[in-house]
Each structure stands twice: as structure tokens, then as C-alpha cells.
Design an enzyme around this catalytic site. Structure first.
Site, PDB file in Angstrom:
ATOM      1  CB  SER A 283      -1.011   0.672   1.028  1.00  0.00           C
ATOM      2  OG  SER A 283       0.036   0.704   2.407  1.00  0.00           O
ATOM      3  CG  ASP A 284       1.322   5.454  -1.557  1.00  0.00           C
ATOM      4  OD1 ASP A 284       2.432   5.881  -0.332  1.00  0.00           O
ATOM      5  OD2 ASP A 284       1.551   6.718  -2.114  1.00  0.00           O
ATOM      6  CE1 TYR A 285       4.246   6.803   6.449  1.00  0.00           C
ATOM      7  CE2 TYR A 285       2.156   8.501   6.950  1.00  0.00           C
ATOM      8  CZ  TYR A 285       3.591   7.670   7.199  1.00  0.00           C
ATOM      9  OH  TYR A 285       4.122   8.201   8.350  1.00  0.00           O
ATOM     10  CB  THR A 286      -2.239   5.735   6.143  1.00  0.00           C
ATOM     11  OG1 THR A 286      -2.206   6.737   5.351  1.00  0.00           O
ATOM     12  CG2 THR A 286      -0.492   5.717   7.125  1.00  0.00           C
ATOM     13  CB  SER A 287      -3.457   4.129   0.349  1.00  0.00           C
ATOM     14  OG  SER A 287      -2.460   2.519   0.044  1.00  0.00           O
TER      15      SER A 287
END
Length: 749
Positions: A283-287
Site C-alpha cells: 500500500s502507499d502510506y496508510t492508503s
């Protein structure tokens, strides 16, 4: 047909990796908590101030991090460097955790480690995949010397709205060029084998269509048909995976209402089903957590379940997988087989990196000292910077400037600046070794006293007395070099702009200096195409210099004084006004196209024409070049044959040049309307004064294919135009007809 389904679609089963006995043994011995740990990555707060990079989150102490590693609750750490600290962390994973599974150390190394290369958008202006491969290889050597195994790069988004801040990180507006550069950068990062000590795992991102966010607004929605998704945005990813990339990062955006991190159609049906991708998705940062804010998930457990079921293997920073996956499995809300398959992919990648054989790979103190900022790497930074610059204008051959005999006033906030040379996403640069414009020019001049340096204004604010000092310097000089544009913090993530113009204080500076009447050379610093106005637009010479990195000053001196000739070409179109965005050369036709002699009831704005100020592919040299008529070797192309397209290119000037010839096509009639031009080939040629060469390109029907209404790449018989040209709007066209094959019916006339 065009919706990206949120649930599993029939036709493509979720592919499974071949069973590796070593990996299966590990999975069979894992607890649910250890499995969730193998699917969780966090910022490295033991070796770096992570809050300087990403949004702040709960602080975790060094002792807490080591404890989590020992419990098998972390699979990777990112944005921390240092061999000694890395060995301690890895030793904890290998010797203190129950199963001894090694960590991956990752980093956001987008365009250089200690030695910084031009931003990817700038390097894309070279139109040269070989250069991109070499700078990625050099970056991999430096980052692996500092203990990194995995880089969250290359950014392969196709960006068509210059208001978007992350245009700077990508390769521009064209799919063909973007695909070439994506593959080249993957090959550079990963080297001949992922197990090599100096290779790093590539992570093409952001999957997918992040460059299509509405209004150029960061983290926004993407509203496109699936034909556009597949024809424009997905090919660079596929090229990267075919080049060997074994990871990708899901994007923040939604597509047709479904967030990418929870998009089963995207992450499973296409990525694993159609493309047979064997690697992992992070995932992207906290996506994954943001599925809640999107209104796609009800709470944390729901978000974790939807993300992993969609095909997102690793949760970044949110801690959602560690928090929720074990209980989701125990409650029956999540099949443990889904978790096992994600773990299997992560362990497969770790094995491909050689970490089970040598968990301390890329953690060598000798390399940490030896392989940083070598002479060859610094020389490459200078070369790549030179080749990234695009000469947009050069009235009366003002450039190159002489090294003696003329007084130069270097005016603008970027003349002496050393803080804004790198551009966005440079976390670990060697700031002591950067070369400013002033330093580079003084070192090249026969007498450094010929150079006067005045700031004139700040980047986004005026300076008291700044314009008066600049005007005085201009009056005393023979030529003005105006170093203006965007600061490094004006491009990159979360830096969308409403007006993509030179900031008003700098524009005011340019107007005042131009009024003096001396010749003006504008050096733009920027992370996107800009809409130029007034004295900037009307300057005698203009160079697009982007953010060029560590060797900025030396590279610009090479070009300004003629030791090298500019050869860059625009990877993005420069609009006449911000309101033209999104603007890109390969747009579709309209039923009411504007013509030069009739603008009434046509597709147009009231204030400007539909043309770019400077189009995609455009760029000048210090020489003079002419293109002959485009020619084809046959009027008809058989279904399984090829056609050769050619043109004679001549250097009619007095200086040697490096020319970048481009091949464009147009499918004149199709079952779905096709772009007015599409890039299909690039040729680099060197021409001595008076020399001419014939450049040739070969096309087959596969080069003529597009994504049709059935979502298949297919060519259709019919008439095609072709151009061999120096830009996307230049050249003369030739044409040929693609004939149907056996059993292929003509679909059009």
C-alpha cells in the site's frame, strides 16, 4: 464495461505462486500474528527522523521497534540508512525472532541517494532510456551501499495535468516514452540479478492512474474509461514488470469510485490474472486506512479485509494488518488462504533478493565508504543534468555566451541558491557537495569578476530593495542571466498549484530587469511545465532546467558557455495559460476543430488558441537543423508485414548537434476515435556541420494497435498518417494503408 469492479470478476482466477518447499515450511510454522507481521511495513524511526518525510504518526522508540522485530511483527522498515544500525536490526530479526525471517530495508529514493540526479521529469527530457538506466544503476549502487534493498521507484504515472505536483517524479505525458523509461529504470535498479549486493528491488508506482487525478489535485479521484486506463496509464507498469520488477505500490486515488488499495479488478484481475505478476503489492502510506475516509470501508477491520482481499499484500504504516488480520481469520470473516498467499508472495520476493542466503547483504561497512559519490557517479550526474536541459528559445543566437569579454549579471533567487537544486523527494543528499549556478559559472569564466550575483527577490516573497539592486546590476552588465522559477517545495507530493506560473514576486523582478534593455537569458527552475507570461515569455533566450541535482552549476556552465550543446526535448507540453490544463499533445480529435482562419463555433477558449506555447517533443540546439519530407517505402502494409518510414535530417548550421528525431502516427478512422498524433519511435543522431543522415523507423501492425471497445489491443485495417519530426506538432506527413489479414474483415473505409 468501463467500471472497475469492487468484487472478484469471473474469467481470471487469483494466480498462485508455485509451491516452494522452503517457503511452505515457513508458512506452515507461522502463527497468525507472525503472518500479519510479514505483511506490515513501518518507517524506520531508529535511524532517521521519519516525520521529515511523511505525515506524523505515533512515535515508536528504538526499543519498541526491536521488540516488534523480535516478535516477528515487522516485515520491512523504510527510510532509514546506515550499515551499523541496519546490521543490528537485521540481527534482531534473524537471531531473536522465532523463525529468523530477515527484514527488507526500503527507501523513497526517487532520483539519487547521496549523489542527486535530475528529477525524473527532467531526465525524461533526454528522451534516452540508456541514460535513465545508467542513473538508476548508479543510484542503486549508492543506496545499497547504505543498506537499502528496495526503492519505492520508479514513478511511472502518466501525468497530463501540470497542476499536479507529482508531475516532477514521473516521466511526463506520453505513454510510449514513459514505458521506455520505466523499463530502463527497473533494469538499472535491479541490475543483472536481484541477489547482487549492489542491486535493489524496484517498485513502479502508483498503481494505477494516479497521474489522472481530477483537476491535478493530490489524492483526488480518477474518472476515466477503462479504455483510457489500459491504453494510457497501464502500459508503463506492464513494461516495468516485463523488465523484472517484483513489487508495485497501490495508489491513493479511486478509479470509477473504487480506491486502488481495495480494487480487486486492478490488483488481482488485471495485475495477477491477465499479466501473471508474481511479485508483491504494498500500500502507499496508510492508503489501506484511508479506505475508511473514502467511504469504502466502515472501520479498521473492514478496511484491512477489503485491502488484502483485493490483492494488497503489505500494509504500510497504518498497522491495520497487524491489528486486525489475526482476529478476522479467527472470526471467519477472512479466509486464511488469502493471508497465506500474500505471505507467500512476500517471502518469494525476500528469497529472490537473496536475504535468506545472506541476510546481511548490502550491509557492508567497506562499501558504505567506498561506493558513495565516486568520480564516475559525479561525472554521470553532470552528464545527465546537461542532457536534461531543454533550450526553448534562442533569439539571434544569444547563446552560447563567451567565457570572457562580457559582464554577466546573474539575477534571481536561484543564482547563489544551494537549497533548491535537488527538487522534491531527495531524503539523503550530500548537501556539502552540491554545485550552485554561481559556483559553476565562476569556475568556467576566464575572470570570475565578470559575474555579479544579485537575488532580486525571494521565491514567493519580495525582498526589500531587491529589485533596485537587480536593476542596477543589469545596467552594469552586458547580459542578464535570470535564474527564476519554482522552489523545491513547490513540486512533489501535496504540491498541486492552481496557477502554474512563475511566482508573482519573481515575475515582477523579471519585468523590471527586462525594462533595462539588456539581453536576457531565462533559466527556469521547475518541477512541471509552466505557463510563461510577460518578460519571462519574451526573453531573448529561455532554458527549461527543471531541478538538476548535485552538479547543477557545472552542467549549466557547460551549456551556457557552449562546451556542450542542449539536446533535451520536452516530455510535457508548456501551455499558453494555466486554464488550458489538462493539456497534452495526444488528445483526440473533435468534430469542431479550431482552424487558423475560422474560430467561430469551434472547440476553443476565448483568450488563447488551442496550441501549446512549447509542444511535447520540442527542443532547440545551438545548431540549425532541417527535416526532409517523411517517406514510406510502400503505400500498403500487409497484415503481417512491416513498413519503413524515413526522413533526411540535415545540420545546416555551423555547430555540431545532437538531434532527437521522433516518429508519430495517426489512425485516421477507427472504431474508437484515436489521438491526433501518438509517439511511436525515437532516434538519437549526431550531426557535424553540413552533415545529413537518413533516419529510419520500422512499423508493424502491432505498433498501430489500440485498446478497443472489447478492451483488447488490436489494430484495425485502414489509413494511417506518419511523421518523422522534431516535435509533436512539426513535420510533413506521409501515409500508408494497413491491409486486412486472412479472415480479418475491413471495419471501416
Amino acid at each position: 464495461m468501463f467500471a472497475l469492479a469492487a468484487v472478484a470478476a469471473p474469467g481470471f482466477a487469483k494466480p498462485k505462486l508455485a509451491r516452494d518447499p522452503f517457503i511452505e515450511n515457513l508458512i506452515g510454522r507461522m502463527t497468525l500474528e507472525e503472518k500479519a507481521g510479514q505483511l506490515s511495513i513501518y518507517s524506520d524511526q531508529t535511524r532517521f527522523d521519519y516525520q521529515r518525510i511523511n505525515p506524523a504518526s505515533d512515535a515508536v522508540t528504538r526499543e519498541q521497534t526491536l521488540d516488534l522485530i523480535a516478535k516477528g511483527r515487522i516485515t520491512a522498515l523504510f527510510n532509514g540508512i546506515g550499515v551499523a544500525g541496519g546490521r543490528e536490526l537485521q540481527k534482531t530479526a534473524v537471531e531473536r525472532s522465532r523463525l529468523g525471517i530477515p527484514l527488507i530495508f526500503a527507501g523513497d529514493i526517487i532520483h539519487g541517494m547521496r549523489t542527486v540526479f535530475p528529477i525524473p521529469l527532467g531526465e525524461a527530457a533526454s528522451f534516452d532510456p540508456d541514460l535513465a538506466m545508467r542513473t538508476a544503476r548508479a543510484s542503486a549502487v549508492e543506496m545499497s551501499a547504505l543498506g537499502i534493498h528496495w526503492t519505492f521507484a520508479p514513478v511511472v504515472d502518466i501525468a497530463r495535468d501540470e497542476r499536479w505536483g507529482r508531475v516532477a517524479e514521473a516521466a511526463g505525458e506520453d505513454t510510449y516514452l514513459g514505458s521506455l523509461l520505466a523499463a530502463a529504470r527497473v533494469r538499472g535498479f535491479q541490475g543483472s540479478s536481484l541477489k547482487n549486493d549492489d542491486s535493489v528491488l524496484a517498485c513502479p508506482k502508483h498503481f494505477a492512474a494516479y497521474g489522472g487525478v481530477m483537476g491535478g489535485m493530490e489524492y483526488s479521484d480518477v474518472d476515466i474509461p477503462e479504455t483510457t486506463l489500459r491504453q494510457v496509464h497501464l502500459p508503463p507498469f506492464q513494461a516495468a514488470f516485463e523488465a523484472g520488477a517484483l513489487s508495485t505500490m497501490s495508489s491513493f486515488n479511486t478509479i470509477a469510485g473504487v480506491p486502488s488499495t481495495g480494487n480487486h479488478h486492478l490488483l488481482t484481475d488485471i495485475l495477477r490474472g491477465e499479466w501473471k505478476f508474481r511479485g508483491l503489492v504494498v500500500s502507499d502510506y496508510t492508503s489501506d486506512e484511508e479506505l475508511i475516509a473514502h467511504g469504502y470501508a466502515a472501520d479498521g477491520p473492514d478496511a484491512a479485509r477489503k485491502a488484502i482481499t483485493a490483492g494488497c499484500d503489505i500494509s504500510m504504516q497504518s498497522d491495520f494488518y497487524n491489528k486486525y488480520l489475526p482476529d478476522l481469520v479467527r472470526s471467519g470473516a477472512l479466509d486464511v488462504a488469502v493471508v497465506d498467499e500474500a505471505v507467500r508472495r512476500v517471502l518469494y520476493v525476500k528469497k529472490m533478493l537473496g536475504l535468506f542466503e545472506n541476510p546481511y547483504r548490502s550491509l557492508n561497512e567497506e562499501r558504505e565508504k567506498r561506493d558513495i559519490r565516486t568520480p564516475a557517479t559525479v561525472a554521470l550526474a553532470r552528464e545527465s543534468a546537461r542532457r536534461s536541459v531543454v533550450l526553448l528559445k534562442n533569439e539571434k543566437s544569444l547563446l552560447p555566451l563567451p567565457k570572457s569579454g562580457k559582464k554577466i549579471a546573474l539575477i534571481g533567487p536561484f543564482g547563489a541558491d544551494r537549497d533548491h537544486l535537488f527538487g522534491p523527494w531527495t531524503i539523503f543528499p550530500d548537501r556539502t557537495a552540491v554545485v550552485s549556478l554561481e559556483q559553476g559559472l565562476r569556475a568556467a569564466l576566464s575572470d570570475s569578476s565578470l559575474l555579479t550575483v544579485v537575488a532580486g527577490s525571494g521565491i514567493e516573497e519580495p525582498l526589500a530593495g531587491g529589485i533596485d539592486a537587480a536593476v542596477a546590476a543589469a545596467k552594469s552588465a552586458d547580459v542578464v542571466v535570470l535564474a527564476i522559477g519554482e522552489g523545491a517545495n513547490m513540486s512533489g507530493e501535496a504540491q498541486a498549484r492552481v496557477e502554474i506560473v512563475v511566482p508573482p514576486p519573481q515575475q515582477a523582478l523579471a519585468e523590471a530587469v527586462a525594462a533595462v534593455g539588456k539581453p536576457v537569458v531565462v533559466l527556469l527552475r521547475h518541477g512541471r511545465a509552466l505557463a510563461l507570461t510577460g518578460a519571462v515569455r519574451n526573453a531573448d533566450a529561455i532554458m527549461a532546467t527543471w531541478f538538476l541535482g548535485s552538479e547543477t552549476g557545472h552542467a549549466m556552465a557547460d551549456l551556457l558557455f557552449g562546451d556542450a550543446s542542449p539536446s533535451g526535448r520536452l516530455p510535457v507540453s508548456f501551455p499558453q495559460a494555466s486554464g488550458q490544463e489538462p493539456f497534452f499533445y495526444d488528445h483526440g480529435p473533435t468534430g469542431r476543430a479550431q482552424t487558423s482562419d475560422d474560430a467561430s463555433f469551434k472547440s476553443r477558449y476565448r483568450e488563447v488558441t488551442n496550441e501549446a506555447l512549447y509542444p511535447f517533443g520540442y527542443g532547440l540546439t545551438y545548431g540549425s537543423v532541417s527535416y526532409g519530407a517523411t517517406a514510406v517505402d510502400m503505400p500498403e502494409l500487409s497484415w503481417d508485414g512491416t513498413v519503413t518510414v524515413s526522413a533526411v535530417i540535415a545540420n545546416t548550421g555551423k555547430r555540431a548537434i545532437h538531434e532527437v528525431a521522433q516518429l508519430y502516427i495517426c489512425d485516421t478512422v477507427a472504431s474508437l476515435t484515436q489521438p491526433v498524433r501518438v509517439l511511436k519511435g525515437i532516434r538519437h543522431i549526431d550531426l557535424a556541420p553540413g552533415e545529413s543522415k537518413t533516419v529510419t523507423f520500422t512499423l508493424s501492425r502491432h505498433d498501430l494497435a489500440f485498446v478497443n471497445a472489447s478492451l483488447k489491443w488490436e489494430a484495425e485495417p485502414g489509413l494511417f498518417k506518419v511523421w518523422v519530426a522534431p516535435s509533436s506538432t512539426a513535420g510533413t506527413f506521409a501515409q500508408f494503408r494497413l491491409l486486412p489479414g486472412i479472415g480479418i474483415k475491413p471495419k471501416r473505409v
